[in-house]
Structure formats: C-alpha cells, structure tokens
Write a protein that holds these residues in place. Structure first.
Motif, mmCIF file in Angstrom:
data_model
loop_
_atom_site.group_PDB
_atom_site.id
_atom_site.type_symbol
_atom_site.label_atom_id
_atom_site.label_comp_id
_atom_site.label_asym_id
_atom_site.label_seq_id
_atom_site.Cartn_x
_atom_site.Cartn_y
_atom_site.Cartn_z
ATOM 1 N N UNK A 43 0.802 -1.232 0.000
ATOM 2 C CA UNK A 43 0.000 0.000 0.000
ATOM 3 C C UNK A 43 0.831 1.277 0.000
ATOM 4 N N UNK A 44 2.163 1.157 0.131
ATOM 5 C CA UNK A 44 3.000 2.343 0.022
ATOM 6 C C UNK A 44 3.457 2.951 1.330
ATOM 7 N N UNK A 45 3.501 2.169 2.391
ATOM 8 C CA UNK A 45 3.861 2.705 3.709
ATOM 9 C C UNK A 45 5.252 2.256 4.167
ATOM 10 N N UNK A 46 6.211 2.183 3.243
ATOM 11 C CA UNK A 46 7.561 1.750 3.596
ATOM 12 C C UNK A 46 8.193 2.660 4.645
ATOM 13 N N UNK A 47 8.014 3.963 4.511
ATOM 14 C CA UNK A 47 8.634 4.911 5.441
ATOM 15 C C UNK A 47 7.711 5.284 6.601
ATOM 16 N N UNK A 48 6.631 4.539 6.781
ATOM 17 C CA UNK A 48 5.718 4.793 7.891
ATOM 18 C C UNK A 48 6.295 4.210 9.182
ATOM 19 N N UNK A 49 5.973 4.799 10.335
ATOM 20 C CA UNK A 49 6.560 4.332 11.593
ATOM 21 C C UNK A 49 6.187 2.901 11.945
ATOM 22 N N UNK A 50 4.999 2.453 11.532
ATOM 23 C CA UNK A 50 4.606 1.086 11.870
ATOM 24 C C UNK A 50 5.433 0.060 11.100
ATOM 25 N N UNK A 51 5.785 0.373 9.829
ATOM 26 C CA UNK A 51 6.641 -0.543 9.078
ATOM 27 C C UNK A 51 8.025 -0.575 9.696
ATOM 28 N N UNK A 52 8.538 0.570 10.071
ATOM 29 C CA UNK A 52 9.861 0.629 10.671
ATOM 30 C C UNK A 52 9.893 -0.086 12.013
ATOM 31 N N UNK A 53 8.803 0.004 12.780
ATOM 32 C CA UNK A 53 8.733 -0.704 14.064
ATOM 33 C C UNK A 53 8.731 -2.215 13.837
ATOM 34 N N UNK A 54 7.939 -2.654 12.856
ATOM 35 C CA UNK A 54 7.912 -4.082 12.532
ATOM 36 C C UNK A 54 9.285 -4.547 12.050
ATOM 37 N N UNK A 55 9.967 -3.700 11.274
ATOM 38 C CA UNK A 55 11.279 -4.077 10.771
ATOM 39 C C UNK A 55 12.275 -4.276 11.905
ATOM 40 N N UNK A 56 12.184 -3.441 12.924
ATOM 41 C CA UNK A 56 13.078 -3.594 14.073
ATOM 42 C C UNK A 56 12.877 -4.939 14.743
ATOM 43 N N UNK A 57 11.622 -5.323 14.910
ATOM 44 C CA UNK A 57 11.326 -6.631 15.498
ATOM 45 C C UNK A 57 11.838 -7.753 14.605
ATOM 46 N N UNK A 58 11.542 -7.647 13.301
ATOM 47 C CA UNK A 58 11.949 -8.691 12.355
ATOM 48 C C UNK A 58 13.462 -8.835 12.342
ATOM 49 N N UNK A 59 14.174 -7.724 12.271
ATOM 50 C CA UNK A 59 15.633 -7.781 12.223
ATOM 51 C C UNK A 59 16.209 -8.388 13.497
ATOM 52 N N UNK A 60 15.556 -8.125 14.624
ATOM 53 C CA UNK A 60 16.009 -8.722 15.883
ATOM 54 C C UNK A 60 15.908 -10.244 15.831
ATOM 55 N N UNK A 61 14.889 -10.753 15.171
ATOM 56 C CA UNK A 61 14.724 -12.216 15.086
ATOM 57 C C UNK A 61 15.788 -12.866 14.211
ATOM 58 N N UNK A 62 16.489 -12.070 13.407
ATOM 59 C CA UNK A 62 17.409 -12.645 12.419
ATOM 60 C C UNK A 62 18.849 -12.781 12.914
ATOM 61 N N UNK A 63 19.118 -12.426 14.169
ATOM 62 C CA UNK A 63 20.506 -12.384 14.633
ATOM 63 C C UNK A 63 21.185 -13.753 14.606
ATOM 64 N N UNK A 64 20.406 -14.830 14.699
ATOM 65 C CA UNK A 64 20.987 -16.170 14.638
ATOM 66 C C UNK A 64 20.574 -16.932 13.378
ATOM 67 N N UNK A 65 19.971 -16.233 12.420
ATOM 68 C CA UNK A 65 19.545 -16.898 11.182
ATOM 69 C C UNK A 65 20.742 -16.939 10.238
ATOM 70 N N UNK A 66 21.655 -17.825 10.595
ATOM 71 C CA UNK A 66 22.920 -17.991 9.875
ATOM 72 C C UNK A 66 23.136 -19.464 9.590
ATOM 73 N N UNK A 67 23.582 -19.770 8.382
ATOM 74 C CA UNK A 67 23.822 -21.160 8.028
ATOM 75 C C UNK A 67 23.685 -21.377 6.542
ATOM 76 N N UNK A 68 23.483 -22.626 6.171
ATOM 77 C CA UNK A 68 23.468 -22.990 4.759
ATOM 78 C C UNK A 68 22.247 -23.836 4.443
ATOM 79 N N UNK A 69 21.657 -23.581 3.266
ATOM 80 C CA UNK A 69 20.494 -24.333 2.791
ATOM 81 C C UNK A 69 20.835 -24.934 1.435
ATOM 82 N N UNK A 70 20.572 -26.213 1.274
ATOM 83 C CA UNK A 70 20.778 -26.904 0.003
ATOM 84 C C UNK A 70 19.438 -27.098 -0.685
#
Length: 404
Positions: A318-345
């Motif tokens: 809908x075009x809300x990339x720079x909206x505060x709610x998207x940025x808040x969600x991004x902070x949460x999402x990025x926090x979940x990724x700190x251990x998402x490291x490895x390899x997929x075949x």
C-alpha cells in the motif's frame, strides 16, 4: 501548483514519460530535471540521457541503484518472508520507496519544489510514490499528469508526440507490447489488454524471463545458499554482493522454469486487478530463507513472525515503507534474524524448488531429543501424559457440558 518553478520527473525515456516531460514544460512553464534509475530492469538506460538533452533538459540524473535496491529494500523485506495475499512477492511495490526517496533527494539537491511521476490514476503506484514522498518531505508538491490531462489513450499520446516533435520508437508506433510491464532486479510484471479478462490464460509468448516448466532443463540443478543474520551472502560457497545474489538466482530460476505467477489481487485503490509475474530468484530465496529459519528460530518467535507478515506485506503493497509502523515491525523482524545464519541446500527442477538440507551453527534442532531411537533419557515420554491432560482439561469440561 501554478507557482512551481522546477520539477523532478521520474523519467524512463519511453513514450509516456517523454510526453509528460513536454507536457510539464507547457502546462507549468517550469524547469524539468529528469531522474532515470537502473534497478536491474535489464534494459539500457543511457538512451534516456540523449532524449532528455533533445528536450532541452540541463540537469539529468541517471543512476545505477541495484546494490542499494537489493541491500536496503529487497533484503529487509525477505527477512520478513513477505508475500501479499498469499502469493505476490511484491516486486513492483518494493521498488517504489527507493525511487520516491531519490526523487525527494534530487529535488533537495537541485532546489526543485515538485516531483512528477507517470503512474496512472487507477493504480497502486501513484499511492506508493506519493505516500513515500510525503513521508520524506511533507512540503513537496506532486504532479501526477494522468490525473490531470486528457491524453488517456495511446493514440492521443502518439498524436501529442507527433505534434511536438517528440521522437517515438517504432515499437510504440506499432502499438508496442500488448501488456503494461514493469521490471526490476526482483521481478517482471504484466498487466492489461489480453490479461484484463481473468479467464484468459496467459499467452506463452508473453513470458520474457523464464522457460516454461515443460521446456526447462531436463536435469535437476542443485545449489546451496549461505545466510548471515537472515541475508544471503554466498551461493555455492562463492561470496556475492546483494545484487549479484539476485542476478545469479534469477538465472537459475529462469532456466528451470521457476517463479511464474498468475494472480488476481486487491489493489489499495479498491479494484481487483489481474496481473502475471515472473520472480525466479525471489521464489528460490523465499524457500531457502524459510528453511534456514526453521532450524534457527524459536517456535513462538517463528509463529509471531508469520502472524505479523501479512500486515507487513500489506504496508509495503500500500505504500507505507517509510511509515513508523513498518519501521517498528522491521526492528522486530531484524532482531529475530541475529541467529539466522547457516546454509540451505536446494534442488531446482522444471518449475519447482525443493529444500534438501539445512545446517546452522545456531541450530535449535536437537537430534538427541527428536530421534525415534533410544534417546538415552533426553526426553521423558511419560511427561507427555500430564501435558496432554492439562491441555485436555477445558475440552473435557466443554464435552461434559454438551453431553449434559
């Protein structure tokens, strides 16, 4: 709006934006700055410079933004596994905030008081361009010619071009493509004409990137994708920049017939729209990212992400990339990724992509607990009885009440 002195136009050099350029000069009697972005659409963009010069433009911006696009827009979106209405990988949607951002930045650099775009008054892109622009500069003026002029057909556009001496490619004179298309590093989309009847199957000749599954390679293709903190960093152990990852995966997906989609979606402006998409690399990456998350994310964190994902995807659509709610969600999402490291075949074969293995130094998969063999006391199966009884308590109470 009559007081506008200078406007930055998102300019491709094609028929529509060439007409818009001249129309702006006539309608607003203003100076025009052109901005042409290479975001991986696979077409030569330098010809836009000569066309702009011929139109008397003095400030011409032509920029390669592939790396910025991949690193700062596509990658964050893929950390969320974002898909709109269960299928659409948001290829067009995610490109608009980057273009809007550069329009605003160029306006500031050149002293322009307005920006202009070629999106129609029926589509989502007008909303995306303008919402993102206003978020970055609340005082910017926006000109959307398709909402103002009466040049509402290709014939009228061609007549305007001929009248004003605007060079038109022969493909436009002959009617051009039967579809409205948008391409970038992530996808290519098709809308209009033959596709406007949702019962019409896509024509085989329409698809430009991918082989059909039937014509795809007869041998399966294997590959591995390495992730660090949720982002792909290497393929087959070869380190790559973000845009290189997509270029490589697009080639793999294309030759294996992966990533075609025929979708009727709900536009933000209220109508249903039928579109077809090719997203070969994105289809592969989504499968791989979910696979690495499956062994590195806690169950409740993974489920929370899946619950939030539709909201996140809708914000981008809908075009809300720079909206505060998207940025808040991004902070949460990025926090979940700190251990998402490895390899997929993975294995790609005739339109499908399958995960055949995944590993991570942060894996939460415990073979001693999950095994069907003797686990040596790692898991006391008797504990499950109390677990079941506690969870069954309310169900048994309800069941007795119904029985009575």
């Amino acid at each position: 709006m009559k007081s506008i002195k200078k406007v930055v136009l998102a300019y491709s050099g094609g028929l529509d934006t060439s007409v818009i350029l001249k129309w702006l000069q006539e309608k607003y009697d203003c100076e025009v700055v052109t901005f042409t972005a290479d975001i991986g659409q696979g077409e030569e963009i330098e010809p836009a410079r000569e066309k702009a010069k011929q139109a008397g433009i003095k400030e011409i911006y032509i920029e390669n933004l592939e790396e910025d696009f991949a690193k700062n827009y596509i990658f964050p979106m893929f950390r969320a596994n974002a898909i709109y209405e269960g299928e659409y990988l948001l290829g067009t949607s995610i490109a608009r905030p980057l273009i809007a951002k550069r329009l605003i930045e160029i306006a500031a650099e050149t002293g322009a008081d307005a920006i202009a775009h070629g999106a129609t008054g029926k589509g989502n892109d007008q909303v995306r361009f303008e919402l993102n622009a206003y978020a970055l500069n609340p005082d910017i003026k926006v000109i959307a010619p398709w909402r103002e002029w009466d040049l509402l057909s290709r014939e009228k556009l061609l007549n305007f071009a001929e009248k004003h001496g605007i060079p038109v490619d022969m493909k436009h004179k002959n009617g051009g493509s039967p579809y409205s298309m948008d391409a970038n590093l992530l996808h290519i989309s098709y809308e209009g004409r033959h596709l406007e009847n949702p019962s019409n199957p896509p024509e085989d000749s329409m698809w430009r990137w991918t082989k059909s599954p039937e014509a795809a390679n007869d041998e399966a293709e294997s590959l591995s994708i390495s992730f660090e903190n949720g982002d792909p960093v290497a393929i087959n152990n070869e380190t790559m920049k973000p845009h290189e990852v997509f270029n490589y995966l697009n080639q793999v997906g294309s030759r294996n017939g992966i990533g075609r989609l025929d979708l009727v979606e709900n536009r933000f402006v209220g109508m249903k729209s039928r579109g077809c998409y090719e997203t070969p690399g994105g289809t592969i990456l989504l499968k791989a990212h979910r696979a690495i998350e499956s062994i590195t994310l806690d169950r409740e964190v993974a489920h929370l992400k899946d619950e939030l994902m539709p909201r996140y995807a809708k914000l981008i659509y809908n075009g809300f990339w720079f909206a505060p709610e998207r940025e808040a969600l991004q902070t949460l999402i990025d926090h979940t990724q700190k251990n998402v490291t490895g390899e997929v075949n993975l294995v790609c074969y005739k339109g499908s992509v399958q995960v055949v293995g995944r590993s991570s130094p942060h894996s939460l998969f415990d073979e001693n607990i999950a095994t069907f063999e003797d686990d040596g006391g790692s898991y006391n199966q008797y504990d499950a009885e109390g677990f079941i009884k506690l969870n069954a308590l309310r169900l048994k109470t309800l069941g007795r009440n119904k029985k009575d």
